[in-house]
Scaffold this motif. Structure first.
Motif, mmCIF file in Angstrom:
data_model
loop_
_atom_site.group_PDB
_atom_site.id
_atom_site.type_symbol
_atom_site.label_atom_id
_atom_site.label_comp_id
_atom_site.label_asym_id
_atom_site.label_seq_id
_atom_site.Cartn_x
_atom_site.Cartn_y
_atom_site.Cartn_z
ATOM 1 N N ARG A 122 43.653 39.086 49.859
ATOM 2 C CA ARG A 122 42.246 38.712 49.655
ATOM 3 C C ARG A 122 41.681 38.565 51.058
ATOM 4 N NH1 ARG A 122 41.511 33.679 46.358
ATOM 5 N NH2 ARG A 122 42.583 32.758 48.115
ATOM 6 N N GLY A 123 40.931 39.575 51.479
ATOM 7 C CA GLY A 123 40.509 39.615 52.871
ATOM 8 C C GLY A 123 41.740 39.797 53.729
ATOM 9 N N GLU A 144 33.659 31.908 45.312
ATOM 10 C CA GLU A 144 33.732 32.484 46.659
ATOM 11 C C GLU A 144 34.573 33.761 46.723
ATOM 12 O OE1 GLU A 144 36.789 29.212 46.263
ATOM 13 O OE2 GLU A 144 34.642 29.291 45.959
ATOM 14 N N ASP A 145 35.356 34.049 45.676
ATOM 15 C CA ASP A 145 36.155 35.280 45.653
ATOM 16 C C ASP A 145 35.278 36.528 45.614
ATOM 17 O OD1 ASP A 145 38.565 33.967 45.805
ATOM 18 O OD2 ASP A 145 38.862 33.910 43.642
ATOM 19 N N VAL A 163 32.614 38.135 40.111
ATOM 20 C CA VAL A 163 32.867 36.849 39.464
ATOM 21 C C VAL A 163 31.628 36.469 38.664
ATOM 22 C CG1 VAL A 163 33.449 34.421 39.817
ATOM 23 C CG2 VAL A 163 34.392 36.167 41.350
ATOM 24 N N TYR A 164 31.805 36.267 37.383
ATOM 25 C CA TYR A 164 30.718 35.857 36.503
ATOM 26 C C TYR A 164 30.965 34.426 36.068
ATOM 27 C CZ TYR A 164 29.885 40.864 36.212
ATOM 28 O OH TYR A 164 29.639 42.164 36.526
ATOM 29 N N GLU A 165 29.992 33.578 36.316
ATOM 30 C CA GLU A 165 30.108 32.186 35.889
ATOM 31 C C GLU A 165 29.477 32.046 34.514
ATOM 32 O OE1 GLU A 165 29.553 28.922 38.656
ATOM 33 O OE2 GLU A 165 28.955 30.448 40.116
#
Length: 125
Positions: free
Chosen positions: A11-12, A42-43, A75-77
């Motif tokens: 990841r990064g 933040e992902d 990313v869906y909240e």
């Protein structure tokens, strides 16, 4: 030969998973590394990639590196469910009205029963 292969999920620049295939038999299916984790808000700002390193130096060969194309995670909240709040509010109000009506019926029934029966005095004979 899979026994010389190392897969690293990134990841990064942060390592999420590192899997080295030691003592593995030759596999025509390929190699897989899996990482289970919870996605965070933040992902969505990081690139995710896989780094493969095949070390054939023990067999007189070279070391090969391959990095996958970086992938962005979407990313869906979950949005607040306003419909559920409305349903709970309506059910609460209806329950309150039902209990209040039962209590009023009981109180008025007792009052009506007391007036109907009256208070009669008894005299000694």
């Amino acid at each position: 030969p899979l026994e010389s292969l190392t897969l690293t999920l990134l990841r990064g620049k942060e390592t999420l998973c590192n899997k080295t295939f030691t003592g593995e038999k030759n596999d025509t299916q390929g190699a897989t590394a899996t990482h289970k984790g919870m996605a965070h808000r933040e992902d969505g700002r990081h690139n995710f990639s896989c780094h493969a390193r095949l070390d054939l130096s023990s067999r007189g060969g070279a070391i090969f590196h391959q990095v996958s194309e970086p992938q962005m995670l979407k990313v869906y909240e979950p949005t607040p469910d306003n419909q559920m709040v409305v349903i709970i509010s309506v059910v609460s109000v209806l329950l309150f009205l039902f209990v209040t009506s039962i209590l009023l019926c009981f109180i008025l029934g007792q009052h009506w029963r007391q007036r109907r029966m009256g208070a009669y005095g008894v005299q000694d004979a």
